[in-house]
Design an enzyme around this catalytic site. Structure first.
Site, PDB file in Angstrom:
ATOM      1  CD  GLU A  64      -3.239   1.013   1.750  1.00  0.00           C
ATOM      2  OE1 GLU A  64      -4.028   1.979   1.709  1.00  0.00           O
ATOM      3  OE2 GLU A  64      -3.507  -0.070   2.276  1.00  0.00           O
ATOM      4  N   GLY A  83      -6.683   5.152  -0.870  1.00  0.00           N
ATOM      5  CA  GLY A  83      -6.888   3.749  -1.177  1.00  0.00           C
ATOM      6  C   GLY A  83      -8.348   3.358  -1.048  1.00  0.00           C
ATOM      7  CG  HIS A  90       0.488 -13.188   2.261  1.00  0.00           C
ATOM      8  ND1 HIS A  90       1.182 -12.004   2.220  1.00  0.00           N
ATOM      9  CD2 HIS A  90      -0.732 -12.885   2.775  1.00  0.00           C
ATOM     10  CE1 HIS A  90       0.425 -11.033   2.707  1.00  0.00           C
ATOM     11  NE2 HIS A  90      -0.744 -11.547   3.040  1.00  0.00           N
ATOM     12  NE  ARG A  92       9.687 -18.606  -2.695  1.00  0.00           N
ATOM     13  CZ  ARG A  92       9.995 -19.895  -2.901  1.00  0.00           C
ATOM     14  NH1 ARG A  92      10.533 -20.592  -1.932  1.00  0.00           N
ATOM     15  NH2 ARG A  92       9.764 -20.447  -4.068  1.00  0.00           N
ATOM     16  N   GLY A 109      -6.262   6.293 -14.437  1.00  0.00           N
ATOM     17  CA  GLY A 109      -7.331   7.070 -15.034  1.00  0.00           C
ATOM     18  C   GLY A 109      -7.541   8.398 -14.331  1.00  0.00           C
ATOM     19  CG  HIS A 112     -10.619   4.063 -11.102  1.00  0.00           C
ATOM     20  ND1 HIS A 112     -11.506   4.517 -12.054  1.00  0.00           N
ATOM     21  CD2 HIS A 112     -10.227   2.836 -11.504  1.00  0.00           C
ATOM     22  CE1 HIS A 112     -11.648   3.596 -12.986  1.00  0.00           C
ATOM     23  NE2 HIS A 112     -10.885   2.570 -12.688  1.00  0.00           N
TER      24      HIS A 112
END
Length: 144
Positions: A64, A83, A90, A92, A109, A112
């Site tokens: 993030e 956000g 996940h 490994r 865009g 968004h």
């Protein structure tokens, strides 16, 4: 051709992170390319879960962080990027060292953005893949 609309340096991005969760976890921006943003994060006592593995939440924080900064760099003047949704797979486990996140645009865009973030261990093995969707808010939208 660069996708970034704002000018920033790695030093400026890392300075902006001081005093935040980003700095607390040791996340450091390391590469700003024409269409890619990279950062690293240590796997240590700050980022491991109680069983000694890299915490999935730390991986999502790295993802993030990269997507949000990339979104900001693709916005203009009075716009803000927030956000909307993030997901992560996940793949490994990582116990030590440093992980590296690589962020690329899937869609940039007017209202968004969608960012793909891949996280690799020190042996360049894919550990996590994440997608972040952001919304671009204008100053007028922030007033509502």
């Amino acid at each position: 051709m660069p996708i970034w609309k704002r000018t920033a340096t790695l030093a400026q991005m890392n300075h902006r992170s001081q005093g935040t969760l980003v700095a607390h976890l040791g996340i450091s921006f390391t590469l700003l390319g024409e269409d890619v943003l990279e950062a690293t994060m240590p796997v240590d006592e700050r980022t491991r879960q109680p069983f000694g593995l890299l915490h999935g939440g730390a991986s999502v924080t790295l993802a993030e962080t990269l997507g949000s900064m990339a979104g900001y760099l693709c916005s203009e003047e009075d716009e803000t990027v927030v956000g909307l949704e993030i997901n992560a797979n996940h793949l490994r486990a990582v116990r030590e060292g440093v992980v590296r996140g690589i962020c690329r645009a899937m869609h940039v865009g007017r209202t968004h953005q969608v960012w793909q973030i891949e996280i690799f261990d020190a042996q360049q093995r894919l550990c996590c893949t994440s997608r972040l969707t952001t919304s671009v808010l204008s100053a007028r939208a922030k007033e509502c």
